[in-house]
Design a protein around this motif. Sequence first.
Motif, short mmCIF file in Angstrom:
data_model
loop_
_atom_site.label_atom_id
_atom_site.label_comp_id
_atom_site.label_asym_id
_atom_site.label_seq_id
_atom_site.Cartn_x
_atom_site.Cartn_y
_atom_site.Cartn_z
N ARG A 1 -13.00 -20.89 -51.56
CA ARG A 1 -13.23 -21.54 -50.10
C ARG A 1 -12.02 -20.59 -49.79
O ARG A 1 -10.87 -20.58 -50.50
N GLY A 2 -12.32 -20.04 -48.51
CA GLY A 2 -10.88 -19.34 -47.82
C GLY A 2 -10.69 -19.86 -46.44
O GLY A 2 -11.44 -20.51 -45.79
N THR A 3 -9.70 -19.21 -45.85
CA THR A 3 -9.43 -19.35 -44.54
C THR A 3 -9.18 -17.83 -43.95
O THR A 3 -8.66 -16.90 -44.49
N VAL A 4 -10.12 -17.81 -42.68
CA VAL A 4 -9.95 -16.53 -42.20
C VAL A 4 -8.54 -16.28 -41.70
O VAL A 4 -8.08 -17.08 -40.77
N ALA A 5 -7.74 -15.22 -42.00
CA ALA A 5 -6.68 -14.80 -41.84
C ALA A 5 -6.41 -14.01 -40.62
O ALA A 5 -5.49 -13.93 -39.84
N ARG A 6 -7.33 -12.85 -40.54
CA ARG A 6 -7.30 -11.94 -39.51
C ARG A 6 -8.60 -11.45 -39.15
O ARG A 6 -9.48 -11.26 -40.18
N ILE A 7 -8.77 -11.21 -37.83
CA ILE A 7 -10.23 -10.67 -37.25
C ILE A 7 -9.86 -9.23 -36.97
O ILE A 7 -9.05 -8.81 -36.30
N THR A 8 -10.98 -8.24 -37.39
CA THR A 8 -10.81 -6.94 -36.97
C THR A 8 -12.36 -6.57 -36.23
O THR A 8 -13.05 -7.52 -36.33
N THR A 9 -12.21 -5.45 -35.79
CA THR A 9 -13.70 -4.85 -35.33
C THR A 9 -14.56 -4.85 -36.39
O THR A 9 -15.81 -4.93 -36.19
N PHE A 10 -14.31 -4.48 -37.77
CA PHE A 10 -15.02 -4.35 -38.68
C PHE A 10 -15.26 -5.30 -39.50
O PHE A 10 -16.14 -5.20 -40.72
N GLY A 11 -14.66 -6.59 -39.47
CA GLY A 11 -14.75 -7.58 -40.26
C GLY A 11 -13.73 -8.66 -39.98
O GLY A 11 -12.75 -8.60 -39.38
#
Length: 130
Positions: A8-18
């Motif tokens: 189980r994880g938390t989305v830390a950062r969004i980029t254009t590639f993932g």
Amino acid sequence: PEIRSIHRGTVARITTFGAFIRLEGHADGLCHISQLADERVETVGDVVSEGQRVWVVVTELRENNKISLSMKLVDQDTGELKEALDDFNAAPAGRPRGPQEPPPLYSVLQGTVARIQPFGCFVRLPDAYG
């Protein structure tokens, strides 16, 4: 983490590639845009948002603590694998990892135009070529 382990994880950062997913007790891992969902994803933000809790499976461990993850292989409601993974790697069992044998140089093949972009087009080749 170990390959094929579910977290189980938390989305830390969004980029254009993932999206970089923070795994509790481990380094952040990358879930490539191609591994976010079963269907084609135009932008990462269409599927996840920063701070969102998600289920991921570790698909690859590389040098410098780089962790590759997949969301699409895990049921996001239950945290269970959608299908069995093979013994060699964390790819779904029974699916080839890539092209079996590239076609000979200058071969003429028939394919289907999958997508047109300003810089060219993507052509889907017969299954024999991945």
